[in-house]
Each structure stands twice: as C-alpha cells, then as structure tokens.
Motif scaffolding. Sequence first.
Motif, mmCIF file in Angstrom:
data_model
loop_
_atom_site.group_PDB
_atom_site.id
_atom_site.type_symbol
_atom_site.label_atom_id
_atom_site.label_comp_id
_atom_site.label_asym_id
_atom_site.label_seq_id
_atom_site.Cartn_x
_atom_site.Cartn_y
_atom_site.Cartn_z
ATOM 1 N N VAL A 26 -39.601 -103.103 20.307
ATOM 2 C CA VAL A 26 -39.362 -103.574 21.493
ATOM 3 C C VAL A 26 -39.035 -105.199 21.251
ATOM 4 N N TYR A 27 -38.033 -105.633 22.099
ATOM 5 C CA TYR A 27 -37.708 -107.146 22.178
ATOM 6 C C TYR A 27 -37.668 -107.366 23.790
ATOM 7 N N ASN A 28 -38.471 -108.307 23.926
ATOM 8 C CA ASN A 28 -39.027 -108.929 25.359
ATOM 9 C C ASN A 28 -38.954 -110.239 25.536
ATOM 10 N N TRP A 29 -38.908 -110.723 26.705
ATOM 11 C CA TRP A 29 -39.352 -112.258 26.887
ATOM 12 C C TRP A 29 -40.647 -112.620 26.556
ATOM 13 N N ALA A 30 -40.545 -113.981 26.448
ATOM 14 C CA ALA A 30 -41.939 -114.678 25.755
ATOM 15 C C ALA A 30 -42.749 -114.442 27.208
ATOM 16 N N ASP A 31 -44.204 -114.329 26.957
ATOM 17 C CA ASP A 31 -45.068 -114.438 27.872
ATOM 18 C C ASP A 31 -44.799 -113.503 29.236
ATOM 19 N N TYR A 32 -44.571 -112.220 28.837
ATOM 20 C CA TYR A 32 -44.271 -111.172 29.681
ATOM 21 C C TYR A 32 -44.770 -110.059 29.699
ATOM 22 N N ILE A 33 -45.942 -109.887 29.011
ATOM 23 C CA ILE A 33 -46.653 -108.666 28.788
ATOM 24 C C ILE A 33 -48.111 -109.000 28.663
ATOM 25 N N ASP A 34 -49.215 -107.937 29.197
ATOM 26 C CA ASP A 34 -50.439 -108.080 28.651
ATOM 27 C C ASP A 34 -50.389 -107.043 27.260
ATOM 28 N N GLU A 35 -50.821 -107.858 26.155
ATOM 29 C CA GLU A 35 -50.291 -107.221 24.894
ATOM 30 C C GLU A 35 -51.329 -106.124 24.615
ATOM 31 N N SER A 36 -52.378 -106.142 25.485
ATOM 32 C CA SER A 36 -53.309 -105.127 24.963
ATOM 33 C C SER A 36 -52.790 -103.834 25.397
ATOM 34 N N LEU A 37 -51.614 -103.725 26.314
ATOM 35 C CA LEU A 37 -51.241 -102.506 26.622
ATOM 36 C C LEU A 37 -50.384 -101.764 25.410
ATOM 37 N N LEU A 38 -50.011 -102.563 24.546
ATOM 38 C CA LEU A 38 -49.304 -102.163 23.232
ATOM 39 C C LEU A 38 -50.261 -101.168 22.636
ATOM 40 N N PHE A 41 -50.859 -98.009 24.265
ATOM 41 C CA PHE A 41 -49.713 -96.910 24.023
ATOM 42 C C PHE A 41 -49.798 -96.450 22.682
ATOM 43 N N THR A 42 -50.296 -97.267 21.660
ATOM 44 C CA THR A 42 -50.192 -96.538 20.301
ATOM 45 C C THR A 42 -51.469 -95.656 20.484
ATOM 46 N N THR A 43 -52.760 -96.046 21.229
ATOM 47 C CA THR A 43 -53.839 -94.856 21.038
ATOM 48 C C THR A 43 -53.519 -93.731 21.905
ATOM 49 N N GLU A 44 -52.533 -93.804 22.814
ATOM 50 C CA GLU A 44 -52.172 -92.739 23.694
ATOM 51 C C GLU A 44 -51.153 -91.588 22.951
ATOM 52 N N THR A 45 -50.225 -92.596 22.138
ATOM 53 C CA THR A 45 -49.246 -91.802 21.643
ATOM 54 C C THR A 45 -49.264 -91.591 20.022
ATOM 55 N N GLY A 46 -49.820 -92.389 19.524
ATOM 56 C CA GLY A 46 -49.756 -92.511 18.059
ATOM 57 C C GLY A 46 -48.568 -93.436 17.628
ATOM 58 N N ILE A 47 -47.762 -93.829 18.491
ATOM 59 C CA ILE A 47 -46.500 -94.620 18.242
ATOM 60 C C ILE A 47 -46.994 -96.089 17.902
ATOM 61 N N LYS A 48 -46.557 -96.631 16.861
ATOM 62 C CA LYS A 48 -46.976 -97.935 16.741
ATOM 63 C C LYS A 48 -45.783 -98.809 17.385
ATOM 64 N N VAL A 49 -46.104 -100.029 17.834
ATOM 65 C CA VAL A 49 -45.220 -101.217 18.568
ATOM 66 C C VAL A 49 -45.131 -102.152 17.735
ATOM 67 N N VAL A 50 -43.538 -102.608 17.366
ATOM 68 C CA VAL A 50 -43.315 -103.869 16.803
ATOM 69 C C VAL A 50 -42.801 -104.583 18.194
ATOM 70 N N TYR A 51 -43.312 -105.783 18.452
ATOM 71 C CA TYR A 51 -43.012 -106.267 19.903
ATOM 72 C C TYR A 51 -42.666 -107.739 19.205
ATOM 73 N N ASP A 52 -41.272 -108.176 19.453
ATOM 74 C CA ASP A 52 -40.577 -109.433 19.335
ATOM 75 C C ASP A 52 -40.376 -110.022 20.438
ATOM 76 N N ASN A 53 -40.316 -111.466 20.443
ATOM 77 C CA ASN A 53 -39.799 -112.114 21.861
ATOM 78 C C ASN A 53 -38.615 -112.976 21.780
ATOM 79 N N PHE A 54 -37.980 -113.106 22.736
ATOM 80 C CA PHE A 54 -36.886 -114.210 22.925
ATOM 81 C C PHE A 54 -37.280 -114.956 24.096
#
Length: 361
Positions: A26-38, A41-54
């Motif tokens: 995932v590639y999102n703006w800086a300061d643009y999410i509550d990172e606990s949601l990542l 998401f992993t707990t609910e789906t088993g899919i890991k998230v790699v989260y980068d900023n621009f």
Amino acid sequence: MKTILTTAALALFITSAAHAEETVYVYNWADYIDESLLEKFTTETGIKVVYDNFDSTDMLETKILAGNSGYDVVFPSGSIFQRLIAAGAFQPLNKDMLPNAVHLWSAIEQRTADFDPNNNYSINYMWGSTGIAVNVGKVREALGDDMPLDTMELLFNPEYASKLADCGINFLDASSEIVPAALTYIGEDPNSQDPDVIAKAEPVLEAVRPFVRKFSSSGYITDLATGDICVSMAWSGDGLQARERAAQAGNGVEIQYHAFREGSGMWFDQIAVPADAPNPDAAHEFINFLMEPENAAAISNFVWYANGNLGSQEFLKTEILNDPGLYPSEEGMKNLYMKNTWDAETQRLVTRMWTRVKSGL
Ligand code: N2P
C-alpha cells in the motif's frame, strides 16, 4: 483444556489461514491513517500489509507511470487522476468484490465522477480543502488583533509575509495547490489552462519567496504544533492534526485552520489499484475493509479529514462531523472550487515554474 471456537471466530480463523502467505503493498500519503487498522486488517484476513508513504502527487505519479511500482493499492488525488487514467495506469475496480460500496456517499461520488467517470477506477478515501493554518498567538503578535486569520494576504502579500518571516512561513511543496491559490489571489481563474495566465502566478510567488522558510508537505504538521513555524498553507486535516498535537503537548500553541476567505480549492484523494498490481484480490479486500463504516470513521477520527462514506458518519466524533471546516454547509461549499487536471504539457510548465520559485532563481 478444551478450546471452544464460536462460528464467527472459526470463520475468521479459516479466512486468515487461507491468506497466511499473502501481502498487500500500500502506498499512501503521510499522516493519513490510524495505523492500528493495518493490524486489524491482518487479524481479520491473514493478509500482511506493507505500508509506505509519499508526500506529493509528483512522487506518486512518477512511481505509477514508471510501472512495476509493486503497489497493490495507491491513493492518487483527483487533480492527477485523468492523466493517470489516460496513461492506462489503473485497472477498473471489480465492484462485486466491494460489497461495502453500499456505504458510499452519493454527493461525493457525483463530484469524483468528474475526473473518474462512473467511478470506474476509484473510491473516495478522504476529501477536504486547501487553506491556511495559523499560530494564533504568533500571528496576532506580528500583525495585530484586527488581522483576519483566514486570508491569503498572510501568504501572498509581501507586506504581511515579511512580518511573519521571523516566526516562520511554510508553503506546501505542491505546485498543483500553490499555483491555483496564487492565481485566485490576483483574481484569475485558478483552473486556467492558459500559459499566459498561469505565468502570472510566478511574480506573485517570487515576491514572497524571500520570506518563506520552508517548503514542506508533511513535516509542517509537527512544525506548526511545536511553534517552529507560525503560518502555513495547509490541507484541512493536517491543520487540525497540528491543532490537536499542540493541545496534547500543552505547550500553549493555539493552531487554527481556515479555508481561504478568497476561495479555497477542494480536493479528493482516491483509492485505486495500479494496472500492474501484483495482488489485485488482496487490493480489493483491503479497499473493502477501508469502506467498512467503523473503519472509515476510525480513520477520519484519527486524521481529521472528512471521508466519502455516508455510513461512517454515525461513528464520527461529533466535533469532526460538526466542524464546518471539515463538513462544510452548502453555503461553505460554494466558496470551494474544484481543481481540474492540467494536461501533461501544462503540468510541465507549472513544475518548471515551481522549481524556479523554490530555488529562488
Ligand atoms: C495527508 C495529506 C493529504 C493530502 N497528510 C491532501 N490531498
């Protein structure tokens, strides 16, 4: 000891196990999410998230147009969307995989359809205005109590900017925001595509360039909150994040965010899937997760931006839903203009101008 799994827990366990080896990039703006949601998401789906900023549309556009970015989910702004569709940069969303789309807000979808016809390629993430954030005490000290705090004069009139230089002026490092604002300031159409009109922004910016301390589109939130700068062109939620950070620090800094009284640009940040995304299925699961009303509200409650999810409104903090700077009234909306996409040639012209202004040439 026996472990008893409820049906729901079992279903979650099975879903997570099925995706155990998967990752969504995932590639999102800086300061643009509550990172606990990542993690959620992993707990609910088993899919890991790699989260980068621009922190600029230029960074995102360059990466996407080069291809093979490796990202599955990206957050392009409406102001570059048409150019990226035309370049074949996105894949159409598979709406069957996005059941939470029922929660979207048609008033916002109508506007985003201007740059993404039928919303084929994107979902709105957050939207807002581009205005001004001020350190109330410092600006009053420099300019007196009668100076309005919601005016472009603070940024574009050398008479005032020179007096604010010592406490620190920041400009967003975003030509697509600054140039339309400078055109608005001199009474020109912020959406003009006419090179002669656009050129008129340059002397406006040059005249205040000596008084600008920084060009920053992410660090400025902290700089405002700590008092290192006293006025900045700002995106609505960033200004409010600065206000909250200062309040939490209890450092006596009072920040206000205002849309410009002269007229502010309204923007929409979208969620899209690159044409060459490695894992479009995981991308859709992630997007659907972001559209869950509780999750969309959790993000807005954390980043102080309005979102395009009607269902989320019952979960928003009242101070967010009732803040006219975030969810403006119909009247407030009238003072916000939509920014069109510049064609590639006009964008090049603006980018060159911006580079000259920043380097002080
Ligand atoms: C978040 C910046 C939002 C970008 N920090 C405004 N389009």
